[in-house]
Write a protein that holds these residues in place. Structure first.
Motif, PDB file in Angstrom:
ATOM      1  N   THR A 106     -23.506 -25.187 -72.148  1.00  0.00           N
ATOM      2  CA  THR A 106     -23.076 -26.521 -72.588  1.00  0.00           C
ATOM      3  C   THR A 106     -22.291 -27.246 -71.517  1.00  0.00           C
ATOM      4  OG1 THR A 106     -21.023 -25.629 -73.519  1.00  0.00           O
ATOM      5  CG2 THR A 106     -22.948 -25.735 -74.981  1.00  0.00           C
ATOM      6  N   THR A 107     -22.064 -28.505 -71.762  1.00  0.00           N
ATOM      7  CA  THR A 107     -21.226 -29.354 -70.898  1.00  0.00           C
ATOM      8  C   THR A 107     -20.012 -29.827 -71.701  1.00  0.00           C
ATOM      9  OG1 THR A 107     -22.378 -31.392 -71.510  1.00  0.00           O
ATOM     10  CG2 THR A 107     -23.281 -30.139 -69.661  1.00  0.00           C
ATOM     11  N   SER A 108     -19.097 -30.467 -70.983  1.00  0.00           N
ATOM     12  CA  SER A 108     -17.905 -30.955 -71.672  1.00  0.00           C
ATOM     13  C   SER A 108     -18.229 -32.098 -72.626  1.00  0.00           C
ATOM     14  CB  SER A 108     -16.860 -31.413 -70.647  1.00  0.00           C
ATOM     15  OG  SER A 108     -17.408 -32.441 -69.810  1.00  0.00           O
ATOM     16  N   ASP A 109     -19.342 -32.797 -72.355  1.00  0.00           N
ATOM     17  CA  ASP A 109     -19.715 -33.908 -73.227  1.00  0.00           C
ATOM     18  C   ASP A 109     -20.267 -33.407 -74.555  1.00  0.00           C
ATOM     19  OD1 ASP A 109     -18.937 -35.777 -71.360  1.00  0.00           O
ATOM     20  OD2 ASP A 109     -20.924 -35.939 -70.452  1.00  0.00           O
ATOM     21  N   VAL A 110     -21.052 -32.349 -74.534  1.00  0.00           N
ATOM     22  CA  VAL A 110     -21.650 -31.785 -75.763  1.00  0.00           C
ATOM     23  C   VAL A 110     -21.402 -30.271 -75.718  1.00  0.00           C
ATOM     24  CG1 VAL A 110     -23.712 -31.546 -77.162  1.00  0.00           C
ATOM     25  CG2 VAL A 110     -23.424 -33.581 -75.721  1.00  0.00           C
ATOM     26  N   ASN A 111     -20.418 -29.798 -76.452  1.00  0.00           N
ATOM     27  CA  ASN A 111     -20.052 -28.381 -76.397  1.00  0.00           C
ATOM     28  C   ASN A 111     -20.326 -27.637 -77.700  1.00  0.00           C
ATOM     29  OD1 ASN A 111     -18.105 -29.667 -77.863  1.00  0.00           O
ATOM     30  ND2 ASN A 111     -16.394 -28.490 -77.029  1.00  0.00           N
ATOM     31  N   LEU A 112     -20.832 -28.361 -78.722  1.00  0.00           N
ATOM     32  CA  LEU A 112     -21.115 -27.725 -80.011  1.00  0.00           C
ATOM     33  C   LEU A 112     -22.617 -27.758 -80.256  1.00  0.00           C
ATOM     34  CD1 LEU A 112     -18.278 -29.375 -82.180  1.00  0.00           C
ATOM     35  CD2 LEU A 112     -18.230 -27.148 -81.036  1.00  0.00           C
ATOM     36  N   LEU A 113     -23.277 -26.562 -80.151  1.00  0.00           N
ATOM     37  CA  LEU A 113     -24.703 -26.451 -80.437  1.00  0.00           C
ATOM     38  C   LEU A 113     -24.932 -25.263 -81.365  1.00  0.00           C
ATOM     39  CD1 LEU A 113     -24.685 -27.683 -77.289  1.00  0.00           C
ATOM     40  CD2 LEU A 113     -27.157 -27.490 -77.674  1.00  0.00           C
ATOM     41  N   GLN A 114     -25.756 -25.488 -82.373  1.00  0.00           N
ATOM     42  CA  GLN A 114     -26.098 -24.431 -83.339  1.00  0.00           C
ATOM     43  C   GLN A 114     -27.575 -24.516 -83.693  1.00  0.00           C
ATOM     44  OE1 GLN A 114     -23.452 -25.223 -86.642  1.00  0.00           O
ATOM     45  NE2 GLN A 114     -21.916 -23.754 -85.932  1.00  0.00           N
ATOM     46  N   LEU A 115     -28.173 -23.282 -83.856  1.00  0.00           N
ATOM     47  CA  LEU A 115     -29.532 -23.180 -84.401  1.00  0.00           C
ATOM     48  C   LEU A 115     -29.395 -22.574 -85.787  1.00  0.00           C
ATOM     49  CD1 LEU A 115     -32.639 -23.269 -84.171  1.00  0.00           C
ATOM     50  CD2 LEU A 115     -32.530 -20.967 -83.132  1.00  0.00           C
ATOM     51  N   VAL A 116     -29.830 -23.308 -86.807  1.00  0.00           N
ATOM     52  CA  VAL A 116     -29.641 -22.885 -88.203  1.00  0.00           C
ATOM     53  C   VAL A 116     -31.007 -22.738 -88.849  1.00  0.00           C
ATOM     54  CG1 VAL A 116     -28.577 -23.493 -90.405  1.00  0.00           C
ATOM     55  CG2 VAL A 116     -27.448 -24.126 -88.264  1.00  0.00           C
ATOM     56  N   ASN A 117     -31.175 -21.610 -89.596  1.00  0.00           N
ATOM     57  CA  ASN A 117     -32.463 -21.396 -90.269  1.00  0.00           C
ATOM     58  C   ASN A 117     -32.465 -22.064 -91.631  1.00  0.00           C
ATOM     59  OD1 ASN A 117     -30.948 -19.780 -91.941  1.00  0.00           O
ATOM     60  ND2 ASN A 117     -31.624 -17.854 -90.983  1.00  0.00           N
ATOM     61  N   SER A 118     -33.550 -21.890 -92.341  1.00  0.00           N
ATOM     62  CA  SER A 118     -33.701 -22.582 -93.621  1.00  0.00           C
ATOM     63  C   SER A 118     -32.739 -22.063 -94.673  1.00  0.00           C
ATOM     64  CB  SER A 118     -35.143 -22.424 -94.123  1.00  0.00           C
ATOM     65  OG  SER A 118     -35.478 -21.034 -94.226  1.00  0.00           O
ATOM     66  N   SER A 119     -32.129 -20.904 -94.443  1.00  0.00           N
ATOM     67  CA  SER A 119     -31.151 -20.370 -95.396  1.00  0.00           C
ATOM     68  C   SER A 119     -29.743 -20.863 -95.107  1.00  0.00           C
ATOM     69  CB  SER A 119     -31.177 -18.834 -95.352  1.00  0.00           C
ATOM     70  OG  SER A 119     -32.472 -18.357 -95.696  1.00  0.00           O
ATOM     71  N   GLY A 120     -29.578 -21.642 -94.064  1.00  0.00           N
ATOM     72  CA  GLY A 120     -28.273 -22.156 -93.715  1.00  0.00           C
ATOM     73  C   GLY A 120     -27.477 -21.226 -92.844  1.00  0.00           C
ATOM     74  N   GLN A 121     -28.093 -20.176 -92.341  1.00  0.00           N
ATOM     75  CA  GLN A 121     -27.399 -19.217 -91.483  1.00  0.00           C
ATOM     76  C   GLN A 121     -27.530 -19.647 -90.028  1.00  0.00           C
ATOM     77  OE1 GLN A 121     -29.323 -15.507 -92.414  1.00  0.00           O
ATOM     78  NE2 GLN A 121     -28.050 -15.161 -94.245  1.00  0.00           N
ATOM     79  N   VAL A 122     -26.430 -19.461 -89.279  1.00  0.00           N
ATOM     80  CA  VAL A 122     -26.435 -19.806 -87.863  1.00  0.00           C
ATOM     81  C   VAL A 122     -27.116 -18.696 -87.096  1.00  0.00           C
ATOM     82  CG1 VAL A 122     -25.018 -20.336 -85.855  1.00  0.00           C
ATOM     83  CG2 VAL A 122     -24.319 -21.166 -88.119  1.00  0.00           C
ATOM     84  N   VAL A 123     -28.252 -18.991 -86.483  1.00  0.00           N
ATOM     85  CA  VAL A 123     -29.024 -17.985 -85.735  1.00  0.00           C
ATOM     86  C   VAL A 123     -28.459 -17.825 -84.337  1.00  0.00           C
ATOM     87  CG1 VAL A 123     -31.321 -17.381 -84.855  1.00  0.00           C
ATOM     88  CG2 VAL A 123     -31.078 -18.530 -87.078  1.00  0.00           C
ATOM     89  N   SER A 124     -28.105 -18.928 -83.706  1.00  0.00           N
ATOM     90  CA  SER A 124     -27.547 -18.893 -82.351  1.00  0.00           C
ATOM     91  C   SER A 124     -26.634 -20.093 -82.202  1.00  0.00           C
ATOM     92  CB  SER A 124     -28.660 -18.936 -81.296  1.00  0.00           C
ATOM     93  OG  SER A 124     -28.102 -18.907 -79.983  1.00  0.00           O
ATOM     94  N   ALA A 125     -25.620 -19.963 -81.350  1.00  0.00           N
ATOM     95  CA  ALA A 125     -24.662 -21.053 -81.190  1.00  0.00           C
ATOM     96  C   ALA A 125     -24.017 -20.978 -79.821  1.00  0.00           C
ATOM     97  CB  ALA A 125     -23.592 -21.000 -82.268  1.00  0.00           C
ATOM     98  N   SER A 126     -23.499 -22.103 -79.393  1.00  0.00           N
ATOM     99  CA  SER A 126     -22.760 -22.154 -78.133  1.00  0.00           C
ATOM    100  C   SER A 126     -21.412 -21.466 -78.330  1.00  0.00           C
ATOM    101  CB  SER A 126     -22.572 -23.614 -77.686  1.00  0.00           C
ATOM    102  OG  SER A 126     -21.791 -24.314 -78.644  1.00  0.00           O
TER     103      SER A 126
END
Length: 449
Positions: free
Chosen positions: A69-89
């Motif tokens: 990530t960069t300082s401009d965008v530091n929050l990234l999440q991959l969420v599945n259809s169940s609402g669980q976070v699969v991967s995140a920054s």
């Protein structure tokens, strides 16, 4: 009493300038605030959308590694259809899903701002394409959230406070500048006020200072000085006139008093003769007063102009008089002017009486047009008037020696009234050169048309 009526022009102009500038600057501040907020939101959402799309493009397995990530965008999440976070920054790891919002299939990219008690987050929700979902997750729907904490410029009202403070400061500055400029502009008016306050009836010689230029204040000063000059002239004339009137009335009144005292003190004085002499003296006083009032009316009373044919007026006035001195008329037809026929008749009568009184054999009267003016000349064949006395004869109560001898009971106001009538009709009455006798010339503007 309303507030504006209690304020000075200086204060009203300053207040108006301050209020108008505050309104204008407030409008500019509101527009600037909206523009800055919109621009900041667009930039943030452009960055979050780019970060989400780039991460999706870099995915090659069902559970991709945390993104860089960069300082401009530091929050990234991959969420599945169940609402669980699969991967995140790193900044979003260990947190629940950034949002429960799920973009529809026909609009796979959505920009949103959601707030909790702790903070507000601006993010872009992006759904991978069906092909990407089939390839990576066997067709199961996933969503990528890319965002950042809402910056202070958007999360607080600091921007509005700064813009409002700036508008207020500038408005106060402009109001102060207006106060100074208006004070400078009104300084000549204050100087005029102070000088006018010093003018009194006993001293009308003072004049207000005239600023240079042709603006409203300069024109006001010039008009004030012209008015003061006319007022001084009128007052001087009134004083001089009153002095002459008192002088002219003093002699007959003194004589009247003497006559009455003699009738009371001496028994040999016939009372009837004393009363007759007193009445004669009173008639002279009455004549002076009547002519004085006539002169005053000519100078002060407005008149309604009418079309007057001077040729007809002269012929009628000459025909009406029955004297031993013949009057010869040389007149053009229909010489017309605009004026008061009664007053113009009085002028002609005075000139004819004066000419016949001093003529030896005849009087010549001519009526002509000359240079856009009507000219009436009355010429006698008498001794004439010395050039040094040609202006004096028009002064009130001035009578030359020959005039006093020929008309002892005259008041000396006839020619003064005649000239006043001529001037009231925008004309002139003068004594001009002639081979013999006195030549009085009356000039009046010709009637239009």
């Amino acid at each position: 009493m309303s507030l504006p009526s209690r304020l000075s022009v200086h204060a009203i102009l300053t207040l108006a300038a301050g209020l108008l500038s505050l309104i204008a600057l407030s409008a500019v501040g509101i527009a600037a605030d909206l523009a800055i907020r919109i621009e900041a939101e667009q930039r943030i959402f452009e960055n979050t959308e780019r970060a989400a799309v780039d991460w999706i493009g870099a995915m090659n397995q069902a559970r991709p590694p945390p993104p860089v990530t960069t300082s401009d965008v530091n929050l990234l999440q991959l969420v599945n259809s169940s609402g669980q976070v699969v991967s995140a920054s790193r900044a979003a790891a260990g947190r629940p899903a950034m949002s429960e919002y799920w973009p529809p299939s026909d609009d796979r990219i959505e920009h949103r701002t959601e707030c909790t008690a702790a903070q507000c987050v601006m993010f872009t929700a992006v759904r991978p394409s069906p092909q990407e979902e089939q390839l990576l997750w066997g067709g199961e729907s996933h969503i990528v959230y890319a965002g950042r904490r809402q910056p202070a410029i958007l999360a607080t009202h600091t921007l509005e406070l700064l813009l409002g403070t700036g508008a207020l400061v500038v408005s106060v500055f402009l109001a102060g500048a207006t106060w100074i400029l208006v004070r400078q502009a009104l300084r000549p008016v204050e100087a005029i006020r102070r000088r006018v306050a010093q003018v009194t009836v006993t001293d009308l010689s003072l004049r207000v200072p005239e600023p240079p230029g042709r603006d409203a204040i300069a024109r006001l000063a010039r008009t004030a000085n012209e008015t003061l000059s006319r007022l001084q002239e009128a007052v001087d004339h009134q004083r001089h006139f009153a002095s002459m009137v008192s002088h002219e009335l003093r002699t007959p009144m003194t004589g009247l008093r003497t006559q009455l005292e003699e009738a009371l003190l001496y028994s040999d004085v016939d009372p009837r003769i004393a009363v007759e002499d007193a009445l004669s003296t009173l008639e002279r006083c009455q004549s002076i007063i009547d002519e004085m009032l006539a002169l005053t009316r000519v100078r002060t009373s407005p008149h309604r102009p009418e079309q007057v044919d001077l040729t007809t007026l002269v012929r009628e006035e000459v025909a009406r008089r029955d004297t031993k001195v013949p009057v010869r008329i040389h007149a053009e037809e229909s010489v017309e002017v605009r004026g008061n026929p009664v007053q113009l008749t009085e002028v002609l009568l005075n000139l004819l009486l004066n000419a016949q009184r001093h003529a030896r054999t005849c009087v010549d009267v001519s009526v002509t047009r000359q240079g856009g003016q009507a000219m009436v000349s009355v010429l006698d064949d008498g001794a004439g008037i010395h050039p040094a006395d040609r202006e004096r004869v028009f002064a009130p109560f001035v009578r030359l020696a020959d005039g006093r001898r020929r008309d002892p009971q005259g008041s000396g106001l006839g020619l003064a009234i005649s000239r006043a009538v001529a001037q009231a009709h925008q004309g002139t009455l003068t004594v001009e050169d002639s081979p013999q006798g006195a030549k009085f010339v009356l000039r009046l503007p010709l009637a239009p048309g």
